[in-house]
Design a protein around this motif. Structure first.
Motif, PDB file in Angstrom:
ATOM      1  N   ARG A 165       0.824  -1.212   0.000  1.00 22.82           N
ATOM      2  CA  ARG A 165       0.000   0.000   0.000  1.00 22.82           C
ATOM      3  C   ARG A 165       0.856   1.259   0.000  1.00 22.82           C
ATOM      4  NH1 ARG A 165      -5.575  -0.097   2.145  1.00 22.82           N
ATOM      5  NH2 ARG A 165      -5.047   1.647   3.513  1.00 22.82           N
ATOM      6  N   ARG A 212       0.563   1.229  -4.544  1.00 25.06           N
ATOM      7  CA  ARG A 212      -0.738   1.858  -4.791  1.00 25.06           C
ATOM      8  C   ARG A 212      -0.655   2.843  -5.943  1.00 25.06           C
ATOM      9  NH1 ARG A 212       0.595   4.926   0.029  1.00 25.06           N
ATOM     10  NH2 ARG A 212       0.696   7.154  -0.461  1.00 25.06           N
ATOM     11  N   PRO A 233      -5.286   0.104  -3.757  1.00 25.51           N
ATOM     12  CA  PRO A 233      -4.652  -0.499  -2.579  1.00 25.51           C
ATOM     13  C   PRO A 233      -5.461  -1.672  -2.024  1.00 25.51           C
ATOM     14  CG  PRO A 233      -5.708   1.578  -1.988  1.00 25.51           C
ATOM     15  CD  PRO A 233      -5.775   1.479  -3.476  1.00 25.51           C
ATOM     16  N   LYS A 234      -4.746  -2.562  -1.340  1.00 24.66           N
ATOM     17  CA  LYS A 234      -5.401  -3.674  -0.648  1.00 24.66           C
ATOM     18  C   LYS A 234      -6.429  -3.121   0.354  1.00 24.66           C
ATOM     19  CE  LYS A 234      -1.384  -4.608   0.878  1.00 24.66           C
ATOM     20  NZ  LYS A 234      -0.209  -5.122   1.617  1.00 24.66           N
ATOM     21  N   TYR A 259      -5.799  -6.517   6.033  1.00 23.29           N
ATOM     22  CA  TYR A 259      -5.970  -6.213   4.615  1.00 23.29           C
ATOM     23  C   TYR A 259      -5.242  -7.224   3.732  1.00 23.29           C
ATOM     24  CZ  TYR A 259      -7.810  -1.584   5.886  1.00 23.29           C
ATOM     25  OH  TYR A 259      -8.565  -0.553   6.395  1.00 23.29           O
TER      26      TYR A 259
END
Length: 212
Positions: free
Chosen positions: A97, A120, A125-126, A154
């Motif tokens: 991220r 990202r 992003p996750k 995440y």
């Protein structure tokens, strides 16, 4: 309960808190951008009502990430585990991220034989699975044969959203409650090569699937 998994043909890693140390103070960052503590920081910023507000908030995040990147170091056992997997010719990648400049600086200061890195800046992003899906397509491997290793909820969610196995890295004695959502839990990186080898050798019962 016995669960049958296919062999592990590739390993994808989170970066911060998994491969390298991170001292990002998210409580401070959220306070500086006005994000409530219970909200995801990146989601909050993306939903700010003006481009100017989003840019100003992201600039604060960038400054923290770049500062953190200057001090990051490899976590215990990472170098040996990555070296082993590299010698075994196991494909490896990183999905983080972080934004691209911070991730690049961390890996420049802590070089690893992993050339595929998605941030990202490259994909949502996750826990969005887009980056993981991209790597599976790049490798031309079935998602179910890949495992994603990370240290946070995440990471588990992103892996499952991509139909991959989730391995939680939990080095502390205080195992998080969401550990039960992971397929595997390791407490030291020396366990990761054993996990991969166990599947390659057909000995998947080596690994505990859940935390007791």
């Amino acid at each position: 309960m016995n669960i049958s998994y296919p062999n592990i043909h590739g390993v994808i890693f989170d970066l911060d808190g998994t491969l390298v140390s991170s001292e990002l103070d998210f409580t401070l960052i959220k306070a500086q951008v006005g994000c409530p503590l219970g909200r995801d920081l990146l989601t909050y910023i993306a939903e700010l009502p003006s481009a100017y507000m989003r840019e100003e908030a992201m600039n604060i995040v960038y400054q923290h990430e770049l500062h953190d990147a200057q001090h990051a170091s490899l976590l215990p056992g990472v170098a040996d585990a990555i070296t082993y997997l590299h010698k075994q010719q196991v494909p490896m990648a990183i999905v983080t991220r972080n934004f691209d400049r911070a991730a690049a600086l961390k890996l420049k200061n802590n070089p690893l034989p992993i050339s595929t890195v998605l941030t990202r800046s490259d994909a949502p992003p996750k826990p969005d699975p887009s980056a993981l899906n991209t790597i599976a397509q790049l490798w031309q491997l079935e998602q179910s044969t890949l495992i994603y290793v990370g240290d946070y909820l995440y990471d588990i969610q992103a892996a499952h959203n991509a139909n991959m196995r989730a391995c939680l890295y939990a080095p502390s004695d205080a195992v998080p409650t969401y550990a039960s959502e992971a397929d595997f839990v390791i407490h030291h990186f020396s366990e990761l090569p054993k996990l991969v080898a166990a599947f390659q050798d057909g000995k998947e019962d080596y690994v505990k699937l859940k935390v007791d």
